[in-house]
Design a protein around this motif. Structure first.
Motif, PDB file in Angstrom:
ATOM      1  N   GLU A 151      41.660  35.843  56.590  1.00  0.00           N
ATOM      2  CA  GLU A 151      42.086  36.719  55.495  1.00  0.00           C
ATOM      3  C   GLU A 151      43.076  36.048  54.542  1.00  0.00           C
ATOM      4  N   HIS A 152      43.443  34.781  54.801  1.00  0.00           N
ATOM      5  CA  HIS A 152      44.357  34.102  53.875  1.00  0.00           C
ATOM      6  C   HIS A 152      43.600  33.796  52.575  1.00  0.00           C
ATOM      7  N   PRO A 153      44.197  34.109  51.420  1.00  0.00           N
ATOM      8  CA  PRO A 153      43.477  33.897  50.154  1.00  0.00           C
ATOM      9  C   PRO A 153      43.077  32.442  49.901  1.00  0.00           C
ATOM     10  N   ASP A 156      39.473  31.319  50.058  1.00  0.00           N
ATOM     11  CA  ASP A 156      38.553  31.529  48.931  1.00  0.00           C
ATOM     12  C   ASP A 156      38.496  30.340  47.975  1.00  0.00           C
TER      13      ASP A 156
END
Ligand code: FA5
Length: 348
Positions: A151-153, A156
């Motif tokens: 879930e760490h940006p 992306d």
């Protein structure tokens, strides 16, 4: 002198026979008969010692002359027979031994491989050990241990190609590595500081292509950990690399950047080779091309591999390889390296 007359008769007979010979087999028999160890002529030369001194000189000299004449005759006949043989052969059988050989096509290393070797050599000469790591990697090494949890940006920013492998709990932990940084963790799990490594290799990203982006490219990772390593060591090392690879005149720029596994983080850019800083399609009008991300190894990364960040510090960098020959030779589209056009590749 009887001996001389004997030699002359021998010569006349030999040459008459030679003219009549029509095959290589016949020629070989003639050679053995007139020039071989057991021939008459050799016999005359061998028995010279028995002659009185006065005749010995004259007979010896003439015998040697005749021997040379017969040898020359033999060579000439041999060539003539070979030539005749070639003429009678036809089609595939005919071998023209006088034709120059056919050159074999010459292979060479791909320009990206050449540059990868050259860069590895530069860092090796500064004391970095060259190591390699796996292209198929675990989520743990590629992200988790590098301070990029789920879930760490930051995940992306590196669109990942995941492998079709599921654990019992439904996780898909296997991927094609998106950078060479996972080798930082793998190496420090095994080797404790002081350490200095570079890691060349392929990396993969699920990305659209353009003049500076492709889905499979190469990186070289650098890592140095010891007591007292600072940002000055990082800059000094990278400046020295740029000076050696691009020459002393090319401008280099450092700017702040963010990577979860370093603190502080920077990016390094080189003055664009195509427009010399004026701005063009390749550099997106900025005059600079980013070649690497770098920074001081994050304390959390050191703790993860049980190295005490209170005692040790380190720097790391990750350089994109394809952009380096682009900058050196002024290549304005990264895709040219992988379209297999030999007219392009042969220039390097
Ligand atoms: C990284 O991959 C970090 N692992 C770099 C790093 C290492 C930072 C150690 C700090 C410490 P980034 O995603 O910016 O960072 O990629 C690094 C370099 O790879 C870029 O500067 C660029 O030269 C090259 N690069 C990135 N994406 C592409 C692509 N799609 N095609 C070609 N080269 C690329």
């Amino acid at each position: 002198m009887d001996e001389i007359r004997q030699i002359e008769e021998l010569k006349t007979g030999a040459l008459r026979e030679l003219v009549a010979i029509g095959s290589t087999k016949g020629l070989e028999a003639w050679r053995v008969g007139y020039l071989g160890k057991k021939s008459q002529l050799t016999g005359v030369l061998r028995s010279l010692g028995r002659l009185p001194l006065a005749t010995r000189k004259a007979v010896g000299a003439r015998a040697n002359e005749v021997k040379a004449e017969l040898e020359a005759g033999f060579k000439q006949k041999e060539q003539a027979l070979l030539g005749a043989q070639l003429e009678t052969l036809s089609g595939e059988e005919a071998v023209d031994v006088t034709l120059p050989g056919r050159a074999l096509p010459e292979g060479r290393l791909h320009p990206v491989t050449q540059v990868l070797h050259e860069i590895s050599d530069i860092f090796a000469s500064m004391g970095f050990k060259v190591v390699e790591g796996p292209e198929v990697e675990w989520d743990y090494y590629n992200f988790e241990a590098l301070n990029i949890p789920k879930e760490h940006p930051a995940r992306d920013t590196m669109a990942t190609l995941w492998l079709d492998y599921e654990t019992e709990s439904g996780d898909r932990p296997m991927l094609l590595r998106t950078h060479t940084s996972p080798m930082q963790i793998r190496f420090m799990e095994k080797v404790k500081p002081p350490l200095r490594i570079v890691v060349p290799g392929k990396v993969f990203r699920y990305e659209a292509t353009d003049a500076t982006h492709i889905p499979m490219f190469h990186q070289i990772e650098g890592l140095a950990v010891d007591k007292g390593i600072s940002m000055a060591d990082l800059k000094g090392t990278l400046y020295e690399f740029a000076r050696r690879f691009f020459g002393p005149d090319r401008q280099v720029r450092f700017r702040c950047d963010y990577f979860p596994f370093v603190e502080p983080g920077v990016e390094m850019a080189i003055e664009c080779a195509v427009c010399k800083g004026a701005g063009c399609r390749l550099c997106g009008g900025s005059g600079w091309i980013e070649i690497l991300g770098a920074g001081m190894v994050h304390p959390k990364v050191l703790e993860r591999v049980e190295i005490d960040p209170g005692i040790y510090s380190g720097f790391a960098f990750g350089m994109g390889i394809e952009r380096i020959p682009m900058l050196r030779y002024g290549v304005d589209d990264i895709r040219l390296f992988y379209t297999s056009d030999l007219r392009f590749l042969r220039q390097f």
